[in-house]
Design a protein around this motif. Structure first.
Motif, mmCIF file in Angstrom:
data_model
loop_
_atom_site.group_PDB
_atom_site.id
_atom_site.type_symbol
_atom_site.label_atom_id
_atom_site.label_comp_id
_atom_site.label_asym_id
_atom_site.label_seq_id
_atom_site.Cartn_x
_atom_site.Cartn_y
_atom_site.Cartn_z
ATOM 1 N N UNK A 163 0.877 -1.167 0.000
ATOM 2 C CA UNK A 163 0.000 0.000 0.000
ATOM 3 C C UNK A 163 0.912 1.214 0.000
ATOM 4 N N UNK A 164 0.788 2.067 -1.017
ATOM 5 C CA UNK A 164 1.630 3.257 -1.098
ATOM 6 C C UNK A 164 1.189 4.297 -0.072
ATOM 7 N N UNK A 165 2.150 4.880 0.638
ATOM 8 C CA UNK A 165 1.842 5.930 1.606
ATOM 9 C C UNK A 165 2.197 7.308 1.059
ATOM 10 N N UNK A 166 3.004 7.350 -0.012
ATOM 11 C CA UNK A 166 3.350 8.593 -0.680
ATOM 12 C C UNK A 166 3.322 8.338 -2.173
ATOM 13 N N UNK A 167 3.281 9.419 -2.954
ATOM 14 C CA UNK A 167 3.270 9.279 -4.396
ATOM 15 C C UNK A 167 4.631 8.793 -4.878
ATOM 16 N N UNK A 168 4.625 7.786 -5.737
ATOM 17 C CA UNK A 168 5.841 7.258 -6.339
ATOM 18 C C UNK A 168 5.667 7.398 -7.846
ATOM 19 N N UNK A 169 6.537 8.175 -8.473
ATOM 20 C CA UNK A 169 6.435 8.433 -9.897
ATOM 21 C C UNK A 169 6.482 7.121 -10.678
ATOM 22 N N UNK A 170 5.511 6.938 -11.545
ATOM 23 C CA UNK A 170 5.456 5.747 -12.375
ATOM 24 C C UNK A 170 4.828 4.543 -11.702
ATOM 25 N N UNK A 171 4.450 4.659 -10.426
ATOM 26 C CA UNK A 171 3.888 3.520 -9.715
ATOM 27 C C UNK A 171 2.478 3.798 -9.219
ATOM 28 N N UNK A 172 2.272 4.942 -8.561
ATOM 29 C CA UNK A 172 0.933 5.244 -8.099
ATOM 30 C C UNK A 172 0.874 6.356 -7.073
ATOM 31 N N UNK A 173 -0.334 6.590 -6.598
ATOM 32 C CA UNK A 173 -0.635 7.651 -5.638
ATOM 33 C C UNK A 173 -0.752 7.053 -4.237
ATOM 34 N N UNK A 174 -0.731 7.894 -3.203
ATOM 35 C CA UNK A 174 -0.934 7.374 -1.849
ATOM 36 C C UNK A 174 -2.279 6.674 -1.721
ATOM 37 N N UNK A 222 -3.060 0.258 -3.919
ATOM 38 C CA UNK A 222 -2.514 -1.066 -3.638
ATOM 39 C C UNK A 222 -1.817 -1.521 -4.917
ATOM 40 N N UNK A 223 -0.516 -1.789 -4.826
ATOM 41 C CA UNK A 223 0.270 -2.141 -6.006
ATOM 42 C C UNK A 223 0.988 -3.466 -5.791
ATOM 43 N N UNK A 224 1.289 -4.116 -6.882
ATOM 44 C CA UNK A 224 2.058 -5.360 -6.884
ATOM 45 C C UNK A 224 3.426 -5.042 -7.483
ATOM 46 N N UNK A 225 4.507 -5.227 -6.694
ATOM 47 C CA UNK A 225 5.857 -4.938 -7.159
ATOM 48 C C UNK A 225 6.748 -6.155 -6.908
#
Length: 148
Positions: free
Chosen positions: A4-15, A18-21
């Motif tokens: 779960x992203x807690x901050x914006x990551x360029x090219x991955x998503x917003x806070x 839920x992402x799969x890396x």
């Protein structure tokens, strides 16, 4: 690895996304830097709270983002900082410094995470700084760094 992203990551998503890396990227980069937390079943509550907090401080519409971009382009931002002989700064200019200078110049409140300094600012003079206001709207602000 599900995160779960807690901050914006360029090219991955917003806070709150839920992402799969890949395991190594999540374990060695995202989690230690506080950019993401591990996904759990109870994590949905955290996702909801992150998204709620983000919506409270985010520029809501595309039209509003364009208005803010126009205001930023018209600003004359001057940042006073300590410098040595030859115009070299003691340290470098940070995103928080730029946000403070924009506010002091009469500009809007910006989130420091939206300011992108592509090359470190370590000298006096005029520098271009990118600001992402909305996923579709970005602008540049000219920051004039002067010795104090």
């Amino acid at each position: 690895m599900k995160l779960i992203l807690t901050q914006e990551v360029t090219g991955l998503g917003e806070p709150g996304d839920v992402v799969e890396v890949k395991d190594g990227y999540g374990r060695n980069y995202l989690v230690p830097r506080g950019l993401a937390i591990r996904w759990t079943r109870g994590g949905q509550r955290e996702v909801d709270s992150i998204k709620k907090a983000r919506s409270a401080r985010e520029i809501a519409t595309l039209e509003q983002a364009r208005e803010v971009a126009d205001r930023l382009r018209a600003l004359k931002v001057v940042l006073r900082t300590r410098a040595g002989n030859g115009g070299r700064l003691f340290g470098s200019v940070t995103a928080a410094d730029i946000v403070g200078a924009v506010k002091e110049a009469g500009g809007p409140d910006l989130d420091r995470r939206r300011v992108e300094i592509r090359n470190p600012i370590k000298t006096v003079g005029a520098h271009q700084v990118a600001v992402r206001l909305h996923p579709e709207v970005g602008t540049t602000v000219e920051v004039n760094v002067v010795a104090a």
